[in-house]
Design a protein around this motif. Structure first.
Motif, PDB file in Angstrom:
ATOM      1  N   GLU A 404       0.831  -1.202   0.000  1.00  0.00           N
ATOM      2  CA  GLU A 404       0.000   0.000   0.000  1.00  0.00           C
ATOM      3  C   GLU A 404       0.867   1.254   0.000  1.00  0.00           C
ATOM      4  N   ARG A 405       0.516   2.217  -0.839  1.00  0.00           N
ATOM      5  CA  ARG A 405       1.269   3.471  -0.891  1.00  0.00           C
ATOM      6  C   ARG A 405       0.316   4.615  -1.205  1.00  0.00           C
ATOM      7  N   GLU A 406       0.747   5.817  -0.888  1.00  0.00           N
ATOM      8  CA  GLU A 406      -0.045   7.008  -1.165  1.00  0.00           C
ATOM      9  C   GLU A 406       0.628   7.825  -2.254  1.00  0.00           C
ATOM     10  N   VAL A 407      -0.176   8.369  -3.147  1.00  0.00           N
ATOM     11  CA  VAL A 407       0.325   9.238  -4.207  1.00  0.00           C
ATOM     12  C   VAL A 407      -0.445  10.548  -4.158  1.00  0.00           C
ATOM     13  N   ASP A 408       0.279  11.643  -4.319  1.00  0.00           N
ATOM     14  CA  ASP A 408      -0.321  12.972  -4.377  1.00  0.00           C
ATOM     15  C   ASP A 408      -0.305  13.443  -5.826  1.00  0.00           C
ATOM     16  N   LEU A 409      -1.448  13.882  -6.315  1.00  0.00           N
ATOM     17  CA  LEU A 409      -1.590  14.285  -7.709  1.00  0.00           C
ATOM     18  C   LEU A 409      -1.840  15.780  -7.803  1.00  0.00           C
ATOM     19  N   SER A 420      -5.576  10.700 -12.322  1.00  0.00           N
ATOM     20  CA  SER A 420      -6.821  10.955 -11.599  1.00  0.00           C
ATOM     21  C   SER A 420      -8.016  10.421 -12.385  1.00  0.00           C
ATOM     22  N   ARG A 421      -8.049  10.715 -13.686  1.00  0.00           N
ATOM     23  CA  ARG A 421      -9.155  10.221 -14.511  1.00  0.00           C
ATOM     24  C   ARG A 421      -9.244   8.703 -14.454  1.00  0.00           C
ATOM     25  N   LEU A 422      -8.103   8.035 -14.585  1.00  0.00           N
ATOM     26  CA  LEU A 422      -8.100   6.573 -14.585  1.00  0.00           C
ATOM     27  C   LEU A 422      -8.616   6.032 -13.256  1.00  0.00           C
ATOM     28  N   GLY A 432     -11.521  -1.450  -7.241  1.00  0.00           N
ATOM     29  CA  GLY A 432     -11.017  -0.630  -6.141  1.00  0.00           C
ATOM     30  C   GLY A 432      -9.517  -0.639  -5.985  1.00  0.00           C
ATOM     31  N   TRP A 433      -8.807  -0.254  -7.024  1.00  0.00           N
ATOM     32  CA  TRP A 433      -7.351  -0.162  -6.925  1.00  0.00           C
ATOM     33  C   TRP A 433      -6.948   0.987  -6.000  1.00  0.00           C
ATOM     34  N   GLY A 434      -7.630   2.125  -6.138  1.00  0.00           N
ATOM     35  CA  GLY A 434      -7.280   3.297  -5.350  1.00  0.00           C
ATOM     36  C   GLY A 434      -8.467   3.822  -4.563  1.00  0.00           C
ATOM     37  N   GLU A 435      -8.182   4.376  -3.389  1.00  0.00           N
ATOM     38  CA  GLU A 435      -9.181   5.020  -2.555  1.00  0.00           C
ATOM     39  C   GLU A 435      -8.722   6.442  -2.259  1.00  0.00           C
ATOM     40  N   PRO A 436      -9.602   7.437  -2.385  1.00  0.00           N
ATOM     41  CA  PRO A 436      -9.204   8.809  -2.043  1.00  0.00           C
ATOM     42  C   PRO A 436      -8.761   8.895  -0.597  1.00  0.00           C
ATOM     43  N   PHE A 446      -7.106  21.535  -6.925  1.00  0.00           N
ATOM     44  CA  PHE A 446      -6.031  21.187  -7.850  1.00  0.00           C
ATOM     45  C   PHE A 446      -5.208  19.998  -7.356  1.00  0.00           C
ATOM     46  N   ARG A 447      -5.509  19.495  -6.183  1.00  0.00           N
ATOM     47  CA  ARG A 447      -4.725  18.389  -5.646  1.00  0.00           C
ATOM     48  C   ARG A 447      -5.643  17.249  -5.207  1.00  0.00           C
ATOM     49  N   GLU A 448      -5.123  16.053  -5.401  1.00  0.00           N
ATOM     50  CA  GLU A 448      -5.803  14.849  -4.926  1.00  0.00           C
ATOM     51  C   GLU A 448      -4.763  13.915  -4.311  1.00  0.00           C
ATOM     52  N   SER A 449      -5.182  13.183  -3.311  1.00  0.00           N
ATOM     53  CA  SER A 449      -4.334  12.146  -2.718  1.00  0.00           C
ATOM     54  C   SER A 449      -5.074  10.820  -2.799  1.00  0.00           C
ATOM     55  N   TRP A 450      -4.316   9.778  -3.157  1.00  0.00           N
ATOM     56  CA  TRP A 450      -4.895   8.447  -3.314  1.00  0.00           C
ATOM     57  C   TRP A 450      -4.080   7.440  -2.533  1.00  0.00           C
TER      58      TRP A 450
END
Length: 796
Positions: A404-409, A420-422, A432-436, A446-450
């Motif tokens: 498990e890892r977190e990515v900031d977009l 983000s679109r994907l 459910g590959w990613g959860e916000p 302008f930012r999202e974290s997954w």
């Protein structure tokens, strides 16, 4: 000395056992059979050659799913240390055919309540399936390893298996077949005692295996066939059943059309705690035992030390040496042939972790279980949707990982926007590959974290989603349109509109917007409207970020806001406690949403905000409105600067007056200062409001206090510890709190607590004079006056 073979070579194994894997390799090297038969679905025969592909890296699994119902699926996982994988690789290297002989997936998938995996493990770990012909009505379900371990005097089946198999090296003297003869004899004794062991489908599976074994013996000869299967099945394969009887067991089995492919697997999913029926407790440890050429304990301690050093733990070479010595000493004291996982873990805890179990959780997750994710070659069969997803993952450099890892977009960057679109499209497709996640940086649009983690089951979700389209975009669009048409609740459509904007499904938006307008026009429930508005307001902001035309969405949102302003006051009257709490949540949501709505050409934003403020004033002043809503409306007006502090204090005074029922007053307080709205800090900095609350609470009758206490505890327990501590100090000091601030005194606003009592302060002066002055010393008059004034200041 090698025992000469008579008949087929039956190699009974424990799935995912490194000792069994080594023994299988030694036995195959000694026997050199012309064909290798493996417990597994025959549909995998066409895919077995891919195991020799350089891109294939275990752990991997054969995945079978029903064509008409992709959610009905089964896995057959294989790790590098699985005996079946070793047998496959041996056969491919020696140009020997490999055939899977278990019940075909076309039948096993048709059974109801089918298991997640297709293995019948030597430890009896197969989950029950649907009843098969010939089942005993009262079969006893057993764990063969547990029974054998208990007979050997062990209370832990895993530890017994390690001692007799995993720590032996895989052979018995010069005879590589002796271990399998011993295991087969033990399983035969157990089956004589327990019959089928309670696994009802085993009778059908074993009948099919016997038929396949007969065909191979006829084709290649008795002494040229090797069978690798769960040890539990060995006695059944050597039983004297006839082909006619076996065919009778297989007659009339249910059937579905199925497809099969290879998919990556993970060590995490091999672990027993993950729910995999034939799983093991420590795949990472078993992989280490299989791969270590020598000194496995020393090499393991070195791995652990490396991991702890990466986490900034002070671990030296001396720690490694002492841990190895301690593990070996423990093994000797416990009578074990080699230090096992128990001994190494005990040594690591004592030497490297200072007796703490906290670092051991990291070691278990990263090493004992492991975070390895396998790979399969591009030539492996896959549904079109999976191929498109793989292409997108590569182009966006978003690699699936088991850890498990977190990515900031940053959505202003093209690559991050594509990611983000994907991820949003996959969420809409229930993949459910990613959860916000709550981001560490900016909270703007302008930012999202997954939070990302790829699990093998997602391949099944991809296969299920394949019915909607051949690409991620087309499948997400089709599913969104279908959901919009079938949705019955307004909140469902608004949430779908938000998803479409986040996923940039422009082709689906017209259908969704039409459904949204239709549902909004027909729904007269203010609660439903209030529940739908926040999602629309957020969608408008997302549309701004993604340069999407949201004019139609803005019209619908403004219309909903107007209808809420009209219908909310009467909807808030005569609500019970549960309904009031729900409406209070809607109140917060609508208040935030109206602040986000942009101005429309015919509807200025200020006009809508003004109308909403008027609604809040009505709610704050009406006695028929529950206290929690009145208090919340008052607080929202105060925060927005639309209510003077004097007026807020007046409304609180009315709500907490002696004539107000204590329960209703407590509800008003909860609405005003409850939740995560900064109510605690408001009381800390506004002495007047705190004084009102304190005075009311002190005057609650004893008979009513127990009724309002739970509500007050819930309100104040939501505050930060520092805020609660400060409020407690202020209340404890009471009248000695120092009075109001000077600016409030000038304005005529009383502070929390009464002013200083001058008479009581003067009474302490003689005592202070005795403590601080020499009573025999004669001071001049002026000095005494000055000193007394200082004492008064100290007292005060």
């Amino acid at each position: 000395m090698t025992t000469p073979l008579r008949g087929p070579l039956l190699l009974g194994v424990r799935h995912h056992g490194p000792g069994s894997a080594r023994a299988v390799r030694a036995a195959l090297d000694a026997a050199s059979p012309r064909v290798v038969l493996i417990e597994g679905p025959p549909e995998g025969d066409a895919l077995v050659s891919l195991a020799a592909d350089p891109q294939m890296r275990p752990p991997v699994a054969l995945l079978a799913h029903a064509v008409d119902d992709p959610g009905r699926a089964a896995f057959w996982p294989l790790a590098e240390f699985s005996p079946e994988w070793v047998a496959i690789r041996w056969a491919l290297a020696h140009d020997a055919p490999v055939r899977f002989i278990d019940l075909p997936a076309t039948h096993s998938l048709a059974f109801k309540d089918d298991s997640e995996d297709g293995h019948a493990d030597g430890n009896g770990a197969d989950p029950d399936g649907a009843p098969g012909p010939g089942d005993r009505e009262r079969a006893l379900r057993i764990d063969p390893l547990a029974v054998l371990a208990e007979a050997a005097g062990y209370d832990d089946a895993e530890r017994w298996w390690e001692d007799v198999v995993e720590h032996r090296g895989g052979t018995d003297g010069d005879d590589p077949f002796a271990p399998f003869a011993a295991v087969g004899e033990a399983m035969g004794a157990l089956r004589e005692e327990y019959g089928g062991g309670g696994h009802r489908r085993d009778l059908v599976r074993e009948a099919y295996m016997r038929l396949q074994l007969r065909a191979a013996r006829k084709e290649f000869g008795d002494d040229q066939v090797a069978v690798v299967c769960g040890a539990w099945h060995v006695p059944a394969l050597g039983a004297g059943s006839t082909a006619t009887a076996d065919r009778a067991l297989l007659k009339g089995l249910p059937k579905v059309k199925s497809e099969m492919t290879w998919v990556p697997w993970t060590h995490h999913r091999l672990a027993r705690h993950s729910g995999y029926g034939a799983g093991i407790d420590s795949p990472g440890w078993y992989g280490h035992l299989f791969g270590a050429p020598d000194r496995p304990v020393t090499r393991w301690m070195t791995k652990v030390a490396g991991l702890l050093r990466e986490e900034d733990q002070p671990v030296s070479s001396a720690h490694v040496i002492e841990a190895v010595r301690l593990a070996e000493t423990l093994a000797t004291m416990r009578g074990r042939p080699l230090a096992g996982l128990t001994e190494t873990t005990d040594a690591i805890r004592a030497v490297m972790c200072d007796g703490s179990d906290v670092p051991l959780a990291l070691i278990r997750d990263r090493l004992i279980v492991g975070d390895v994710l396998g790979e399969v070659p591009d030539s492996a069969p896959a549904v079109p949707l999976q191929r498109d997803l793989t292409r997108l993952q590569r182009s966006l450099r978003l690699k699936p990982e088991a850890l498990e890892r977190e990515v900031d977009l940053d959505l202003r960057k093209e690559t991050d926007a594509g990611r983000s679109r994907l991820l949003h499209r996959l969420r809409l497709l229930a993949i459910g590959w990613g959860e916000p996640a709550a981001g560490r940086g900016s909270t703007g649009t302008f930012r999202e974290s997954w939070r990302l983690r790829w699990e093998p089951e997602l391949y099944v979700r991809v296969a299920e989603a394949g019915v909607w389209g051949t690409t991620v975009l087309s499948a997400a669009t089709a599913k969104a349109e279908s959901q919009a048409v079938s949705a019955t609740a307004l909140s469902e459509v608004t949430a779908l509109a938000e998803q479409c904007l986040l996923a940039e499904l422009t082709d689906a938006l017209p259908v969704v917007m039409k459904a949204l307008a239709d549902r909004a026009a027909l729904d007269a429930d203010v609660g439903h409207l209030a529940q739908a508005l926040p999602a629309l307001a957020r969608s408008l902001r997302y549309g701004d970020v993604r340069s999407t035309d949201t004019a139609a969405l803005g019209e619908v949102a403004a219309g909903l806001a107007e209808r809420i302003c009209v219908g909310l006051p009467p909807a808030c009257a005569a609500l019970d406690a549960e309904g009031a709490a729900e409406m209070r949540a809607h109140l917060d949501g609508v208040h935030t949403a109206i602040g986000l709505l942009p101005a429309a050409p015919d509807r200025p934003a200020g006009d809508l905000s003004g109308r909403w403020a008027a609604v809040l004033r009505k709610l704050a002043a009406r006695d028929t409105v529950p206290g929690v809503i009145r208090g919340r409306a008052t607080r929202l007006l105060l925060d927005d600067g639309r209510l003077p502090e004097d007026e807020a204090a007046r409304l609180m005074g009315l709500a907490l007056s002696p004539g107000a029922p204590p329960a209703d007053a407590a509800a008003w307080i909860e609405g005003f200062v409850g939740g995560a709205s900064g109510g605690g800090m408001l009381l800390v900095h506004d002495e007047r409001l705190l004084a009102l609350v304190d005075t009311w609470l002190a005057g609650v009758p004893a008979a009513s206090f127990t009724d309002v206490l739970p509500l007050l505890r819930r309100t104040f327990s939501a505050y930060e510890p520092g805020v609660r501590r400060t409020l407690g100090e202020l209340v404890r000091r009471g009248p000695a709190a120092g009075g109001a601030r000077p600016d409030r005194v000038e304005a005529g606003i009383p502070g929390f607590g009464a002013a200083v009592d001058e008479t009581r302060a003067d009474a302490v002066l003689p005592v202070l004079r005795l403590l601080l002055c020499d009573p025999d010393h004669d001071h001049d008059h002026d000095h005494r006056i000055d000193h007394d004034n200082d004492l008064v200041g100290v007292a005060r």
